[in-house]
Design a protein around this motif. Structure first.
Motif, short mmCIF file in Angstrom:
data_model
loop_
_atom_site.label_atom_id
_atom_site.label_comp_id
_atom_site.label_asym_id
_atom_site.label_seq_id
_atom_site.Cartn_x
_atom_site.Cartn_y
_atom_site.Cartn_z
N PRO A 60 7.10 56.66 29.89
CA PRO A 60 8.01 57.11 28.84
C PRO A 60 8.52 55.97 27.97
N CYS A 61 8.64 54.78 28.54
CA CYS A 61 9.15 53.64 27.76
C CYS A 61 8.18 53.25 26.64
N ASN A 62 6.90 53.66 26.75
CA ASN A 62 5.89 53.30 25.75
C ASN A 62 5.40 54.55 24.99
N GLY A 92 3.69 52.97 34.15
CA GLY A 92 5.03 53.53 34.00
C GLY A 92 5.88 53.24 35.22
N GLU A 93 6.89 52.46 35.01
CA GLU A 93 7.69 51.92 36.13
C GLU A 93 8.32 53.01 36.99
N THR A 94 8.76 54.10 36.34
CA THR A 94 9.55 55.07 37.09
C THR A 94 8.71 56.09 37.85
N LEU A 95 7.45 56.24 37.48
CA LEU A 95 6.65 57.30 38.10
C LEU A 95 5.60 56.79 39.09
N GLY A 128 5.63 47.22 26.63
CA GLY A 128 7.01 47.68 26.73
C GLY A 128 7.47 47.69 28.17
N CYS A 129 7.15 48.78 28.86
CA CYS A 129 7.61 48.93 30.24
C CYS A 129 7.16 47.72 31.08
N ASP A 130 7.97 47.42 32.08
CA ASP A 130 7.95 46.12 32.77
C ASP A 130 6.59 45.44 32.89
N LYS A 131 5.64 46.09 33.60
CA LYS A 131 4.40 45.39 33.95
C LYS A 131 3.41 45.36 32.80
N GLY A 200 12.03 54.04 23.96
CA GLY A 200 12.19 52.62 24.27
C GLY A 200 12.28 52.32 25.75
N THR A 201 12.43 51.04 26.03
CA THR A 201 12.49 50.54 27.40
C THR A 201 13.94 50.51 27.88
N CYS A 202 14.11 50.19 29.15
CA CYS A 202 15.46 50.03 29.71
C CYS A 202 16.28 49.11 28.81
N MET A 203 17.52 49.51 28.53
CA MET A 203 18.31 48.74 27.55
C MET A 203 19.26 47.76 28.21
N THR A 207 13.74 43.87 33.54
CA THR A 207 12.48 43.13 33.41
C THR A 207 11.83 43.35 32.05
N ALA A 208 11.87 44.57 31.52
CA ALA A 208 11.24 44.81 30.22
C ALA A 208 11.90 43.99 29.13
N SER A 209 13.24 44.00 29.09
CA SER A 209 13.95 43.22 28.07
C SER A 209 13.72 41.72 28.30
FE1 FES Z 1 10.22 51.27 31.72
FE2 FES Z 1 12.58 50.17 32.64
S1 FES Z 1 11.47 51.88 33.41
S2 FES Z 1 11.32 49.55 31.01
#
Ligand code: FES
Length: 579
Positions: A60-62, A92-95, A128-131, A200-203, A207-209
């Protein structure tokens, strides 16, 4: 088909070996492309720019990256290039289970081979998302074409009942409230919706920021890449400008290796300290450096981060969020504040030095970005701890820890793995108090496998209910960049390969001295040797497939958790064709 493609091609760039080849080979490469409605002049030898897209509805972040890719294309066309977008594995970090980190190296292989195998002269990486950021940079680095990274930007601030709530960081706090039965289900649902209200990514400074800031500090992204929110129209402008600039970079032959020098990595490490960045940046930068032959070590992280204060009042170390950071002036202000610690003449993708890019930055909110002389927190960098419990190092983020616990001696309470932890952490018979040191084993790269973000594992409910907010925790796992606590991570060698962590027993005394950079198990050498002789490795988790490849080849945290066979670069020489 014939070997026509051995005939010297028309055009001077790499892509000419495909599209500029004479005779049947050139026809093969061009003809099928024409089914997309591409006009003839695009095949005239102009730079072909790959847009490496991690768009996915499962990330979702991307999920806004289709528009971002279109804006990159506008810029490429405008500058006289030929853009070709291609998908790569998205993380996707969350899934994703068991953890995206298991797949970072796989994604990097996808990126590397996709770039090398295709008629590309330059690449724009949409991350975007962390990895997704380290994976794409690692893969691209092993090809070493001219490359620009475009981060997707963070979500707008979460807003819940008049207050800001931050992705991840507020989630951990909500988890603690739930553990204390202090939050009704309806409130939980409302907070869930309020936390993620834009693309967007975690605000938080998760790690993404952090990695978006690393991109800018390394010189791999255009100025402002770190902070423009995903929903801000200027993020699309940035993508447009990146598309335009990458064409020029191909003309200049400005390859990744010319920007990602040792000096660039040193600048990034300093920057990570100043922003209170994620511990995950340690393994990711070590891995990227490894692909380029830059000799970066854990000791560099400690040496370069030691005297860098944290200037940013952002969650998880502080209270603000990425949108506030952007409005306060962005990363350029931070880089200007620590300018005396940076290699100012480090080159960047826009053709200017890092210092040229930031020297005129202005701060508009000193409660968000604090000055170097009066920092938000005195210690921003990542501390690297060594001792008989972590001979190859372990890391802690002092700015996210409880100051009173940074020097601590406590009785070990051990868990053999996550299952054991989940089964016993709230057992009323567990002999534990607030001064104990929690030890979680077998959550490292091979042990889990995949090096999950469980290092900030929760405290026992009964201690939380009694008002305990933090305890010293040690593991061979990672921690989410959005998390906080006195949490010692990345302990190497990990327990699953017989590292000292595997030998800790309940009741052992553990000494932590962050100022002295020491992590010590108070057990005699003889006792250590006796335990080591009796140690049995855990049963392997994987017998086939990618997971088997992973456990057979992954290196330890102090080497960036890359695969041993991926270290280094193969370049982007044009492979042999089959037409
Ligand atoms: Fe995707 Fe944090 S879950 S950037």
């Amino acid at each position: 088909m014939s070997d026509d493609n051995k005939t010297p091609p028309r055009g001077k760039y790499r892509s000419a070996s495909w599209f500029g080849a004479p005779g049947r080979a050139g026809m093969v490469h061009r003809s099928w492309m024409r089914n997309q409605g591409l006009p003839n002049h695009l095949f005239d030898g102009r730079p072909v720019i790959g847009i490496c897209n991690t768009w996915s509805e499962l990330t979702p972040c991307n999920a806004h990256f289709r528009l971002l890719a279109e804006r990159v294309k506008r810029g490429v066309y405008e500058a006289g290039g030929f853009p070709l977008e291609f998908p790569v594995m998205s993380l996707g970090e969350t899934l994703m289970r068991p953890t995206t980190m298991l797949f970072r190296n796989l994604c990097s292989m996808d990126v590397e081979e996709s770039i090398r195998a295709n008629p590309l002269d330059g690449v724009v990486l949409l991350v975007g998302c962390d990895k997704t950021t380290p994976a794409l940079m690692m893969g691209a680095a092993s090809c070493d074409l001219p490359t620009i990274v475009v981060s997707g930007g963070a979500m707008l601030n979460g807003k819940f009942r008049g207050e800001d709530i931050g992705s991840g960081t507020s989630l951990w706090k909500i988890g603690e409230r739930l553990a204390r039965d202090d939050m009704p289900p309806a409130d939980l649902l409302e907070a869930e919706i309020c936390m993620s209200r834009s693309p967007g990514t975690c605000m938080t400074m998760g790690t993404a920021s952090t990695m978006a800031a690393m991109v800018e500090a390394l010189g791999m992204g255009l100025p402002t890449n770190a902070t423009v929110p995903a929903a801000d129209s200027r993020r699309n402008v940035l993508a447009h400008m990146a598309g335009s600039r990458i064409v020029q970079m191909v003309h200049e032959d400005l390859r990744m290796s010319k920007i990602l020098t040792r000096q660039a990595f040193e600048n990034a490490i300093r920057t990570n300290g100043a922003i209170g960045g994620s511990t995950n940046a340690v393994v990711h930068l070590l891995a990227i450096a490894g692909r380029l032959g830059v000799d970066l070590t854990l000791a560099d992280w400690d040496r370069l981060g030691r005297d860098v204060p944290c200037l940013l009042n952002l969650m998880p170390s502080g209270k603000y969020l990425m949108e506030d950071f952007f409005y306060a002036g962005g990363l350029g202000v931070v880089l200007k504040e620590i300018g005396h610690l940076l290699h100012k003449d480090a080159p960047t993708v826009n053709g200017q030095t890092l210092w040229d890019n930031v020297k005129d930055s202005s701060c508009w909110n000193r409660d968000v970005i604090w000055p170097f002389e009066r920092p938000f927190k005195p210690q921003g960098g990542i501390a690297v701890l060594t001792g008989n419990l972590s001979p190859q190092g372990a890391v802690i983020k002092p700015s996210a820890a409880t100051p009173a616990l940074l020097t601590h001696r406590g009785r070990a309470v051990t868990f053999e793995n996550m299952d054991d932890y989940e089964a016993r952490i709230d057992d009323p018979t567990l002999d534990i108090d607030a001064d104990c040191v929690l030890v979680l084993k077998n959550c490292g790269p091979r042990g889990f496998p995949g090096f999950p973000e469980v290092g900030n594992f929760a405290l026992p409910r009964r201690l939380l209910a009694a008002g305990v907010t933090d305890m010293v925790r040690i593991s061979d796992a990672r921690m989410s960049g959005t998390a906080y606590g006195t949490v010692i991570l990345h302990t190497a060698p990990e327990a699953a390969i017989g590292g000292p962590l595997a030998l800790v027993q309940d009741g052992d005394m553990i000494e932590l001295d962050v100022d002295g950079r020491r992590l010590h198990l108070d057990v005699s050498d003889d006792e250590f040797a006796r335990r080591r002789a009796a140690w049995q490795p855990p049963a392997p988790h994987a017998s086939r497939g990618y997971a088997k490849l992973y456990v057979d080849h992954v290196m330890q945290a102090d080497r960036g958790v890359d695969f041993d066979f991926l270290v280094g670069s193969s370049g982007a020489a044009v492979p042999r064709g089959n037409h």
